[in-house]
Motif scaffolding. Sequence first.
Motif, PDB file in Angstrom:
ATOM      1  N   GLY A 151       1.256   6.030  -5.271  1.00  0.00           N
ATOM      2  CA  GLY A 151       0.171   5.176  -4.791  1.00  0.00           C
ATOM      3  C   GLY A 151      -1.176   5.602  -5.339  1.00  0.00           C
ATOM      4  N   VAL A 152      -1.417   6.914  -5.380  1.00  0.00           N
ATOM      5  CA  VAL A 152      -2.679   7.428  -5.935  1.00  0.00           C
ATOM      6  C   VAL A 152      -2.754   7.147  -7.430  1.00  0.00           C
TER       7      VAL A 152
ATOM      8  N   GLN B 184      -1.332   4.780  -9.060  1.00  0.00           N
ATOM      9  CA  GLN B 184      -1.514   3.343  -9.287  1.00  0.00           C
ATOM     10  C   GLN B 184      -2.975   2.924  -9.163  1.00  0.00           C
ATOM     11  N   LYS B 185      -3.727   3.660  -8.357  1.00  0.00           N
ATOM     12  CA  LYS B 185      -5.149   3.339  -8.208  1.00  0.00           C
ATOM     13  C   LYS B 185      -5.944   3.757  -9.442  1.00  0.00           C
ATOM     14  N   VAL B 186      -5.370   4.700 -10.218  1.00  0.00           N
ATOM     15  CA  VAL B 186      -6.029   5.163 -11.441  1.00  0.00           C
ATOM     16  C   VAL B 186      -5.660   4.267 -12.619  1.00  0.00           C
ATOM     17  N   ARG B 187      -4.358   4.001 -12.759  1.00  0.00           N
ATOM     18  CA  ARG B 187      -3.884   3.124 -13.828  1.00  0.00           C
ATOM     19  C   ARG B 187      -2.487   2.614 -13.482  1.00  0.00           C
TER      20      ARG B 187
ATOM     21  N   ASP C 157       0.862  -1.189   0.000  1.00  0.00           N
ATOM     22  CA  ASP C 157       0.000   0.000   0.000  1.00  0.00           C
ATOM     23  C   ASP C 157       0.896   1.236   0.000  1.00  0.00           C
ATOM     24  N   ASN C 158       1.155   1.794  -1.173  1.00  0.00           N
ATOM     25  CA  ASN C 158       2.042   2.944  -1.287  1.00  0.00           C
ATOM     26  C   ASN C 158       1.433   4.218  -0.709  1.00  0.00           C
ATOM     27  N   VAL C 159       0.118   4.347  -0.757  1.00  0.00           N
ATOM     28  CA  VAL C 159      -0.537   5.524  -0.165  1.00  0.00           C
ATOM     29  C   VAL C 159      -0.293   5.543   1.342  1.00  0.00           C
TER      30      VAL C 159
END
Length: 251
Positions: free
Chosen positions: A114-115, A117-120, A70-72
């Motif tokens: 992290g953010v 990565q959640k998009v693409r 979890d990078n965020v």
Amino acid sequence: MVDRSRRIPVFDLVRGSALICMIIYHGIYDWALFSHRLSFVYQPWVIVVETGIAWTFIFLSGWMVRFSRDNVRRGLWYLFWALIVFAVTLAADIDIPITYGVLFFLGASTFIIGVLQKVRPLPSRLFWSVISFLLFLLLYGVPQHRLGIGAVSLPLSSFSSIVYGHGLAFLGFPGASFQSGDYFPLIPFFFLYLAGAIASHSVPETIYSKKPFCWSLPVVNWMGRHSLLVYLIHQPILLGIISIIFQLNTP
């Protein structure tokens, strides 16, 4: 899919080695600070060594994005400790407080990745890692109002009044009065971090079973595994030891 529970020994080895070099450099800096000989740490060879350590650590930190669950959350954890470091260095009043240092940079960069990565997913071609590294070199002089690096740079004087000195030091646009004991703004260093992150996604997972990736030295690898702890405690220990030495040698 990479196994995120698995540690790659050589990464801990490289990170631990970079930490040892950093500790040696900070020991030299602290000694120079107490002996009022700070000009020593601004010699060209010292700056080259310091730069090499920082670049290696940042690129490797970007590479490790692939192995984080979890990078965020990890980014927010770094930012929390960056705030603690700022508060402690401000209260200690030994040197210039650390405002936007390496922990802030790692926290902000890890959070942003992290953010994203959640998009693409990040690109998985080495080409984009090279492009990101070239952008890093192109923007390296931005905090000094220049475009480029070293002798291969151009002034940004016509652009300065627009963005510099408006609370954007964290981005890489410090004002004339800005000071920080350690300074790693998002521009240009995020692109070095991103280059490492993309590079790690461009290699097949099978490469980590190769023998060189299994190299380790117990003490150095331990430091690499606990890099945040080592970073947080090394300066208080160094300053304490050097302070005692100077007090014992004071008539």
